[in-house]
Each structure stands twice: as C-alpha cells, then as structure tokens.
Write a protein that holds these residues in place. Structure first.
Motif, PDB file in Angstrom:
ATOM      1  N   THR A   1       0.844  -1.190   0.000  1.00  0.00           N
ATOM      2  CA  THR A   1       0.000   0.000   0.000  1.00  0.00           C
ATOM      3  C   THR A   1       0.878   1.239   0.000  1.00  0.00           C
ATOM      4  OG1 THR A   1      -1.663  -1.214   1.263  1.00  0.00           O
ATOM      5  CG2 THR A   1      -1.880   1.165   1.211  1.00  0.00           C
TER       6      THR A   1
ATOM      7  N   ILE B   1      -7.745   2.848  -2.383  1.00  0.00           N
ATOM      8  CA  ILE B   1      -8.340   2.654  -1.060  1.00  0.00           C
ATOM      9  C   ILE B   1      -8.996   3.940  -0.570  1.00  0.00           C
ATOM     10  CG2 ILE B   1      -7.843   2.063   1.353  1.00  0.00           C
ATOM     11  CD1 ILE B   1      -5.530   0.342   0.260  1.00  0.00           C
TER      12      ILE B   1
ATOM     13  N   ARG C   1      -3.357   0.295  -3.294  1.00  0.00           N
ATOM     14  CA  ARG C   1      -2.691  -0.997  -3.133  1.00  0.00           C
ATOM     15  C   ARG C   1      -2.276  -1.475  -4.514  1.00  0.00           C
ATOM     16  NH1 ARG C   1      -6.241  -3.649  -0.250  1.00  0.00           N
ATOM     17  NH2 ARG C   1      -5.169  -3.427   1.745  1.00  0.00           N
TER      18      ARG C   1
ATOM     19  N   SER D   1       3.016   2.903   2.631  1.00  0.00           N
ATOM     20  CA  SER D   1       2.128   3.015   3.803  1.00  0.00           C
ATOM     21  C   SER D   1       2.370   1.860   4.764  1.00  0.00           C
ATOM     22  CB  SER D   1       0.671   3.032   3.352  1.00  0.00           C
ATOM     23  OG  SER D   1      -0.181   3.043   4.455  1.00  0.00           O
TER      24      SER D   1
END
Length: 437
Positions: A377, A400, A415, A435
């Motif tokens: 991510t 997302i 992602r 992330s």
C-alpha cells in the motif's frame, strides 16, 4: 445385447526399459495406465508389465514379446492393444499387423479420453486441434513407410502411388488446423478481455493446478460452493471454471479450476489447451493440489512442475502454495505428513481434505496472507494536471482512499499488485511513500 453396448476388449502393456530411469514406480505407472484406459469404456482383459532390453525400431517390443501378445490377443478375442509408450507410426503399424489388434500408444489414448470428456465448444476445438497435429505427423511418416514397402520404381517418392491422395489429406488437415487455430485465437482474445476486466476490478486470481485426479474439482467445489463435475476419474475436468469466493477478512478472489496434468502429457495437448491454461499463467497465486495419499505423489508433483515450467510459470514469477489433499485417506496422517516434502520452492504447504472440509479455513487464511504479502500500500500525490496518472491508478491499482483536493492536487492511498509495481514506481517516482509492507 446390442454390439454397440459392449465395451471394447483391451490389452494393456507397460514397457519397462532396462537402464532408462524414471521417477515413477513401474507398478504406479501401470496402475495409472489402467486408470487412463478405464476413463473410457474399455473392458481390460489383460494388463502386464513387459521388461524390454532395448527398444526395437520395428515393433518397440522384442519379437518374443510380440509373439506372446499375439497369441494372448487371439485367444482372448482382444480388439485393442494399448502400449504405455510413444510409438512411431511404423511401430504402431507393425504391431497391428503382428497382433491383429488396433494399437494405440499413450498419446493416442489420452487424446481419446480428451475427445470423450470435452463438453464445451472450446474444449472440442482444443481436442480436435491436438488430434490433427498428432495425426499430421503420423500421416506423413506412415506414407513414407508405405511407399518404401510398395516400391517406387527408382523414382524416389515423386509420383509414387497414393501421393495425390496423401497430399490432399495433408492439405485438408493443414486447412482445418488453420481454421481451428483462428477460432481458438478468438477464444483467447475473449479470455484476455475477461481477465482485463478482472484486473481493472483488482480481483486477484487463484488458480488450482495438479495431477489428474488429485481432487482439484472437489476442492474447487468445497471452497466455492459450486457443483463442478468431480468424480474419481482421470481428466474429469477439461474446461476451466472460474468462481468468486470470499476470504476470512472480506477480500474476494477469483478461483479457477483447470485441466489435470499427467506424466508425459502430449505437447500438442499442452499447446492446444494453452488458451485455457492462461488462467494459470496470469494467476496471482497457484495452488498446487497434491493427492498426498497416493504413494506416487512425489513423482506426480514433479510432472506438474514440468508442465508449469513449459507454460512459463515458476516460483520466481508466481507464489505457489502446495495443498496436500486427501488427508482423510491417510492411515497415519501425522507420520505421513511429517515425511512429505514440497516439490520445489513454495510459500506454504496446507494439509486439507476436500471431502471432509478439514484444513479449508486454514487454506483461505494462507491465501489471504500471501496476497497481503504480495501487495503493498502506497501514498501517492497526483497533480490536477496529471489526468492520465489518475486513470492509471484506477485501472492498475486498488484505490483505497482519496483526500480532499488541494491547490496542488489530491493524495491517494492505493494498493499495488506485484505485476504492476515496477511500472508504478517508475511512473510515480518522487511522489510516493510506502504506507505498510
């Protein structure tokens, strides 16, 4: 009883060549060949292992073996002789003449099974293409052999008897092959469009592969709730079936069931079924289903890996999870599983029983974990002027979240799957942060 209702009386011969090593036990090989013969409507009258000192160019088997076979075939009124080997056209013809029975080698038998099993239009096309490619080479070689037998008056093969008919047959086969390849190419394009839609929806594909009769279709049914034909038959499934299933924490995947593999699977069949097997080539995870209760499962696993390699699928390109199926058939499960080892490099092994459901929840968790490890991510900033970048993110990643736009643009959390990661990193270089891993 009507003659058409009577199964063909058949004899099976499994040659064991001296000095030729095989990772398959000869008894297991014989049992599998009997299973192949049983997959179509045959009355197996005779099945034996024949030890061959050296392969004879004319008949494959030695003269003594051929004579003994001929006597048994005549005495038992056998119509079909199946030889677990790859016979040349000359060997096939000579064995037919010596024994008085129709002769099929391993490849021809598998083609016959596929011909009976094909249920969809695509499957029928694939089997016919493989059959014609097999027949094409044998037609040429048989003709050459026949011309030598007849003699050609010192003129070589030019103008020999039968040439016009053979050339006509070859031309018709070539034209039919071209037509079938064209039709299968259209099937391939349709499949590519379907896969493209799944990619855009960011739904990962999990493909089931395995030796024939390993229980792939039973596992597919148990995981998806589908009712794909699953029976204790070799090559029960020829046509790929895809179903969406949910994982424990809400993620969805497309589960794909494929045709089973087998030792010495004819190359023409692998080539003909390539459009179907592209579900495996493009899969995010491959589940290699092994019949862990079979004494021959290590050799079977090596055969599956050989076909995957031919398709260009390897642990370096696609994570492979080994599913050790049929643990309910093990007399001493703990001991048997302790002694089992993966075939090649795998990311996990999961013992299951598609019949009882044991281990299926663990398998779903493993699929989820592997997918999580494969995807990362990222936070990425996209200026308002970079409309193509926004389109790329929506087409090639799972968006997302998106922040409220500012003067400089918008921040996205996405992602990215491994197959698009290199392009993503190059395209958004300098504007991304990881992330989580």
């Amino acid at each position: 009883m009507d003659r058409q209702e009577k199964p063909t009386r058949a004899a099976l011969v499994c040659p064991e060549i001296r000095g030729k090593s095989s990772h398959h036990n000869i008894e297991a090989r014989q049992a599998e060949f009997e299973g192949l013969a049983g997959a179509i409507r045959l009355d197996i009258v005779l099945s034996e292992i024949v030890r061959v000192r050296e392969i004879r160019p004319a008949t494959y088997l030695g003269a003594g073996h051929v004579q003994a076979l001929a006597e048994r075939i005549a005495a038992e009124h056998i119509d079909l002789l199946l030889v677990d080997a790859a016979l040349s056209p000359i060997q096939q013809r000579n064995l037919e003449r010596e024994t008085g029975a129709k002769v099929l080698d391993r490849t021809a038998l598998i083609l016959e099974i596929f011909g009976e099993r094909a249920a969809t239009r695509e499957g029928v096309l694939q089997v016919e293409l493989a059959h014609l490619n097999y027949q094409k080479s044998r037609l040429v070689r048989s003709w050459t052999h026949l011309e030598r037998q007849r003699g050609s008056g010192g003129m070589g093969f030019m103008g020999g008897p039968g040439e016009t008919q053979i050339e006509s047959d070859r031309r018709q086969i070539a034209e039919r092959i071209d037509l079938l390849e064209d039709r299968l190419e259209k099937v391939k394009r349709t499949r590519a469009q379907q896969r493209s839609l799944r990619l855009r929806a960011m739904i990962p594909v999990v493909a089931l592969v395995g030796y024939t009769n390993a229980g792939k279709s039973s596992l597919f049914n148990a995981l998806s709730g589908a009712t794909v034909f699953a029976e204790d038959l070799l090559f029960a499934t020829l046509d790929t079936t895809v179903r969406k299933i949910g994982l424990p924490h809400g993620r969805e995947v497309m589960l794909s069931d494929t045709v089973g593999f087998v030792a010495d699977l004819p190359h023409d069949l692998v080539a003909a079924f390539r459009a179907t097997l592209e579900e495996v080539i493009d899969a995010d995870i491959v589940l290699h289903v092994r019949d862990i209760a079979s004494p021959d499962h290590p050799a079977q696993a090596r055969d599956v890996l050989a076909v995957l390699e031919e398709l260009g699928v390897s642990p370096e390109t696609t994570p492979i999870v080994e599913v050790w199926n049929k643990i309910d058939l093990l007399d001493e499960p703990d001991r048997a599983l302790t002694g089992a080892v993966p075939a090649g490099r795998v990311v996990a092994t999961v013992p299951v029983s598609a019949h009882t459901g044991q281990g299926l929840d663990e398998l779903k968790l493993v699929i989820e974990r592997v997918l999580g490890e494969q995807s990362r991510t990222y936070h990425v900033h996209v200026p308002h002027s970079a409309g193509s970048d926004i389109g790329w993110l929506h087409n090639h990643s799972e968006v997302i979240s998106r922040s409220e736009p500012t003067e400089s643009g918008s921040d996205y959390v996405v992602r990215v799957d491994p197959r698009h990661r290199a392009e993503f990193l190059e395209r958004f270089n300098g504007r991304i942060a990881v992330s989580d891993l």
